[in-house]
Design a protein around this motif. Structure first.
Motif, mmCIF file in Angstrom:
data_model
loop_
_atom_site.group_PDB
_atom_site.id
_atom_site.type_symbol
_atom_site.label_atom_id
_atom_site.label_comp_id
_atom_site.label_asym_id
_atom_site.label_seq_id
_atom_site.Cartn_x
_atom_site.Cartn_y
_atom_site.Cartn_z
ATOM 1 N N TYR A 36 -11.286 -50.359 -29.138
ATOM 2 C CA TYR A 36 -10.362 -51.491 -29.320
ATOM 3 C C TYR A 36 -9.211 -51.342 -28.333
ATOM 4 O O TYR A 36 -9.156 -50.400 -27.534
ATOM 5 C CB TYR A 36 -9.874 -51.590 -30.764
ATOM 6 C CG TYR A 36 -9.189 -50.365 -31.322
ATOM 7 C CD1 TYR A 36 -7.804 -50.231 -31.278
ATOM 8 C CD2 TYR A 36 -9.924 -49.329 -31.912
ATOM 9 C CE1 TYR A 36 -7.168 -49.116 -31.805
ATOM 10 C CE2 TYR A 36 -9.297 -48.215 -32.446
ATOM 11 C CZ TYR A 36 -7.928 -48.115 -32.386
ATOM 12 O OH TYR A 36 -7.303 -47.002 -32.903
ATOM 13 N N GLY A 39 -3.963 -52.140 -30.378
ATOM 14 C CA GLY A 39 -3.653 -51.762 -31.747
ATOM 15 C C GLY A 39 -3.588 -52.906 -32.736
ATOM 16 O O GLY A 39 -3.509 -52.676 -33.946
ATOM 17 N N LYS A 42 -6.181 -52.808 -35.315
ATOM 18 C CA LYS A 42 -5.911 -51.748 -36.301
ATOM 19 C C LYS A 42 -4.852 -52.223 -37.298
ATOM 20 O O LYS A 42 -5.033 -52.123 -38.515
ATOM 21 C CB LYS A 42 -5.430 -50.506 -35.551
ATOM 22 C CG LYS A 42 -5.254 -49.281 -36.407
ATOM 23 C CD LYS A 42 -6.495 -48.445 -36.424
ATOM 24 C CE LYS A 42 -6.219 -47.099 -37.065
ATOM 25 N NZ LYS A 42 -7.466 -46.342 -37.258
ATOM 26 N N GLU A 61 -13.075 -43.426 -33.399
ATOM 27 C CA GLU A 61 -12.319 -44.540 -32.836
ATOM 28 C C GLU A 61 -11.812 -44.185 -31.444
ATOM 29 O O GLU A 61 -11.471 -43.030 -31.167
ATOM 30 C CB GLU A 61 -11.119 -44.886 -33.716
ATOM 31 C CG GLU A 61 -11.474 -45.369 -35.105
ATOM 32 C CD GLU A 61 -10.228 -45.680 -35.925
ATOM 33 O OE1 GLU A 61 -9.157 -45.951 -35.320
ATOM 34 O OE2 GLU A 61 -10.310 -45.651 -37.170
ATOM 35 N N GLY A 63 -9.052 -46.189 -29.114
ATOM 36 C CA GLY A 63 -8.148 -47.306 -28.846
ATOM 37 C C GLY A 63 -7.460 -47.162 -27.508
ATOM 38 O O GLY A 63 -7.655 -46.195 -26.778
#
Length: 388
Positions: A36, A39, A42, A61, A63
């Motif tokens: 991702y 953020g 998230k 994860e 990011g």
């Protein structure tokens, strides 16, 4: 119409409440890496929802994939894939996250220096060069690039942006839930509308080859974006408008519009340099470049510009010149109606910076652009001068 090959294996899961589909299409025993961006996925709780759907699968994860994803960032994701034996990637984001994930999937088992994957440009990387890849799916959060249903990516490295193309980089599936995009800032929504619009014109405003169906599909996308553009920006939770925006962006660059017809892409190549040099958003650079490019290239694109004027903008009266003039003006006004500036000077970039842009185009081999490969650096300079 030209000969063409068409191949697109991506499964589209469109509409509200489709996250549960992840459980069906991610292998039950997979070790998953969720990728991702900055953020927001998230903070919004979207990542946690996805992890809940993934159930007992082992999940990691990664990011921080930035807009215009950087090679230096992506190689960190490659290391996670290798170290943790990741066997499925799930990109949660817009075009940048999906593009970055495509690079990770291609680079993770590549045996050479992964920077070599940047050298092929618009030519597909040979299958035997890549070898094994990590499969991936996407959850789209920003409708713009069409990366959720194609095999291309654009990766930033040093002071350039590099195309990466491979049929091994098609997502296995993409979840397109318009409601996930409701919280986007208006600027990003407007940029997305323009990106989809210009993706379409790059494959449509060239020269006629009797691709009647491709033309009609392109015109349908353009007319739809014009119809819903302002609404999807100012009414972010208007489901009908946003659903049409999402689907237009996907269809604009999934291979259908460009099959068997000439393609330009000069607006994108010039725009990439503006992003790299001045940090102007990609969609904003397209709004700057396209109207000026159409003006400078009006004779080369005359037949299709007249078709565009009549079929897309419904301009019936006046001379051919007046029709083309008005079509270009309406294009600029459409971009501006979305709240996007269309002049370099409005971003603090004056004519004195044009030589720098030309040098970057030259350094990156962009010396013969357009559908006819006759758009020289001198012509790029004229386009940029007209865009100030």
């Amino acid at each position: 119409m030209f000969n063409f090959d068409f191949y697109n294996p991506t499964r589209i899961l469109f509409g509200e409440n489709r996250l549960e589909s992840i459980d069906k299409y991610v292998p039950a025993e997979a070790t998953v890496l969720i990728t991702y961006g900055g953020g927001s996925a998230k903070k919004s709780g979207l990542i946690n929802k996805i992890k809940t759907v993934l159930g007992n699968r082992k999940v990691y994860e990664f990011g921080g994939i930035e807009p215009n994803p950087r090679y230096e960032t992506l190689v960190k994701g490659v290391e996670i894939v290798r170290n943790e034996n990741i066997d499925f990637l799930l990109a949660v984001g817009g075009g940048s996250v999906i593009d970055g994930t495509k690079f990770i999937t291609l680079a993770s088992y590549y045996k050479g220096n992964s920077r070599d994957l940047l050298k092929y440009g618009m030519m597909p990387i040979p299958l035997d060069v890549v070898g094994k890849v990590v499969p991936f799916g996407t959850v789209l959060t920003l409708p713009a690039t069409g990366s959720e249903m194609n095999s291309g990516a654009v990766i930033s490295y040093e002071h350039g942006k590099y195309a990466v193309m491979s049929e091994l980089a098609f997502p296995k599936f993409s979840i397109l839930d318009p409601t996930i995009t409701f919280s986007l800032p208006k600027t990003q929504v407007a940029n997305g509308v323009i990106d989809a619009f210009v993706h379409t014109t790059e494959q449509y405003l060239t020269y006629p080859v009797d691709g009647k169906l491709q033309d009609r599909i392109a015109e349908g996308i353009l007319q739809t974006l014009i119809e819903i553009g302002e609404t999807t920006v100012v009414e972010p939770e208007n489901y009908a408008a946003r659903a049409n925006h999402v689907w237009c962006a996907t269809l604009a660059l999934n291979g259908i519009v460009g099959a068997g017809v000439p393609q330009d892409w000069a607006s994108h190549m010039i725009g990439h340099e503006l992003t790299a040099l001045f940090g102007i958003d990609h969609g904003q650079t397209l709004a700057i470049v396209l109207p000026s490019l159409l003006e400078v290239r009006r004779e080369q694109k005359r037949a299709k510009l007249l078709q565009y004027a009549e079929r897309v903008w419904h301009i019936e009266g006046g001379s051919d010149k007046e029709k083309i003039d008005l079509a270009i003006l309406k294009t600029r006004e459409f971009f501006e109606s979305l709240g996007v500036k269309t002049r370099l000077s409005q971003y603090g970039v004056g004519a004195d910076k044009i030589p720098v842009v030309i040098e970057q185009l030259k350094a990156h081999g962009m010396t013969a652009l357009s559908e006819t490969q006759d758009l020289t650096l001198d012509i790029s300079q004229k386009i940029l001068e007209g865009a100030v």
